[in-house]
Motif scaffolding. Structure first.
Motif, PDB file in Angstrom:
ATOM      1  N   HIS A   1       8.468  -2.313   5.870  1.00  0.00           N
ATOM      2  CA  HIS A   1       7.052  -2.659   6.034  1.00  0.00           C
ATOM      3  C   HIS A   1       6.889  -3.417   7.348  1.00  0.00           C
ATOM      4  CE1 HIS A   1       2.974  -4.072   5.384  1.00  0.00           C
ATOM      5  NE2 HIS A   1       2.910  -3.390   4.248  1.00  0.00           N
TER       6      HIS A   1
ATOM      7  N   ASP B   1       0.265  -5.952  13.110  1.00  0.00           N
ATOM      8  CA  ASP B   1       0.030  -5.611  14.515  1.00  0.00           C
ATOM      9  C   ASP B   1       1.259  -5.815  15.396  1.00  0.00           C
ATOM     10  OD1 ASP B   1       0.155  -8.319  14.430  1.00  0.00           O
ATOM     11  OD2 ASP B   1      -1.928  -8.659  15.033  1.00  0.00           O
TER      12      ASP B   1
ATOM     13  N   SER C   1       3.343  -8.861  10.800  1.00  0.00           N
ATOM     14  CA  SER C   1       2.619  -9.551  11.868  1.00  0.00           C
ATOM     15  C   SER C   1       3.362 -10.831  12.185  1.00  0.00           C
ATOM     16  CB  SER C   1       1.184  -9.875  11.425  1.00  0.00           C
ATOM     17  OG  SER C   1       0.452  -8.707  11.155  1.00  0.00           O
TER      18      SER C   1
ATOM     19  N   THR D   1       1.014  -8.279   5.970  1.00  0.00           N
ATOM     20  CA  THR D   1      -0.409  -8.003   5.763  1.00  0.00           C
ATOM     21  C   THR D   1      -0.604  -6.491   5.687  1.00  0.00           C
ATOM     22  OG1 THR D   1      -0.889  -7.926   8.123  1.00  0.00           O
ATOM     23  CG2 THR D   1      -1.064 -10.076   7.047  1.00  0.00           C
ATOM     24  N   LYS D   2      -1.776  -6.077   5.243  1.00  0.00           N
ATOM     25  CA  LYS D   2      -2.049  -4.639   5.143  1.00  0.00           C
ATOM     26  C   LYS D   2      -2.193  -4.007   6.519  1.00  0.00           C
ATOM     27  CE  LYS D   2      -4.017  -4.307   0.525  1.00  0.00           C
ATOM     28  NZ  LYS D   2      -5.163  -3.846  -0.297  1.00  0.00           N
ATOM     29  N   LYS D   3      -2.642  -4.793   7.490  1.00  0.00           N
ATOM     30  CA  LYS D   3      -2.790  -4.270   8.851  1.00  0.00           C
ATOM     31  C   LYS D   3      -1.928  -5.104   9.791  1.00  0.00           C
ATOM     32  CE  LYS D   3      -7.463  -2.435   8.198  1.00  0.00           C
ATOM     33  NZ  LYS D   3      -8.864  -2.439   8.699  1.00  0.00           N
TER      34      LYS D   3
ATOM     35  N   GLU E   1       0.805  -1.215   0.000  1.00  0.00           N
ATOM     36  CA  GLU E   1       0.000   0.000   0.000  1.00  0.00           C
ATOM     37  C   GLU E   1       0.843   1.273   0.000  1.00  0.00           C
ATOM     38  OE1 GLU E   1       0.361  -1.536   4.251  1.00  0.00           O
ATOM     39  OE2 GLU E   1       0.026  -2.342   2.234  1.00  0.00           O
TER      40      GLU E   1
END
Length: 252
Positions: free
Chosen positions: A64, A50, A67, A46-48, A17
């Motif tokens: 980037h 954690d 997770s 992943t895009k989100k 992204e």
């Protein structure tokens, strides 16, 4: 903790992204490279993400967050591929949301809407021109159901060479019977139209005469017959005269 990408040639590139490119292997390529397993997955891209302390670092300095590797994926997730790391036999897994499931839901929803609207359209196409429809009669109602109230009709208009007539034949709310309208020519007694039984609160908005007429003014009689709303067991649902309206048919 930083995980650095290795110096490997890969045919496929993943754009995140932030518009960073990451070279990766497809799952079948990884399987060919490790037919007996033996590789390690150190994180998921992943895009989100954690994990604040786990970062993937590329050869051009791109970064980037990752997770932690969590093994089994959710039902709406899929593996895009595997990014090789500079550690031997170590990889970062690229995890994406499945798009096919949402698309299938959208297609199913569109099909259901199409079928529903198509059913409505077919219902309208197959509906008879003079099928009684609900009419909001407003103040025109019958407060005394022991009597039959008829609307006044003095003129009916039609077009020369056309059987279609736009004229409301109404059974007002409060009447206790169905009404059937029959229109005849006074000069010959010829029947031009007979409606189907019309329930109280309903009306026929247009109908087709038995034949076309030339331009002119024709005296007509509108016969109105009443019949029971529901046929009782063992009793006839015969129609009885409810009244007659004297009018003229104006053909233009």
């Amino acid at each position: 903790m930083e995980l650095k990408t290795g110096d490997f040639f890969c045919e496929h590139a993943y754009r995140d992204e932030q518009d960073h490119l990451w070279l990766y292997l497809r799952e079948e390529e990884l399987t060919d490279r490790y037919p007996n397993g033996g590789y390690r997955i150190l994180g998921d891209l992943t895009k989100k993400a954690d994990a604040k302390d786990l970062v993937l670092v590329g050869a051009q300095g791109q970064r980037h967050p990752l997770s932690p590797y969590r093994g089994k994926l959710k039902k709406n997730e899929k593996v895009k591929g595997y990014i090789p790391l500079d550690e031997e036999d170590a990889y970062v897994r690229i995890v994406e949301k499945k798009k096919g499931r949402l698309l299938s839901y959208l297609i199913a929803a569109v099909l259901l809407i199409t079928i529903f609207l198509g059913g409505i359209w077919l219902g309208q196409v197959n509906r008879a021109v003079d099928e009684p429809v609900r009419i909001a009669s407003g103040e025109l109602s019958n407060p005394n159901p022991e009597n039959i109230r008829l609307p006044g009709i003095t003129e009916v208009h039609a077009r020369a060479g056309n059987t279609r007539v736009k004229q409301l034949l109404l059974n007002v709310e409060g009447n206790a019977y169905n009404l059937t309208y029959t229109i005849t020519l006074d000069e010959t007694g010829e029947e031009l139209y007979e409606s189907r039984p019309i329930p109280p609160g309903y009306g026929v908005q247009e109908f087709d005469m038995e034949r076309t007429l030339e331009a002119g003014t024709y005296p007509i009689t509108i016969h109105v017959a009443s019949s029971a709303l529901q046929e009782d067991d063992g009793e006839s649902n015969a129609a009885y005269n409810a009244g007659e309206l004297t009018a003229v048919l104006i053909v233009e």
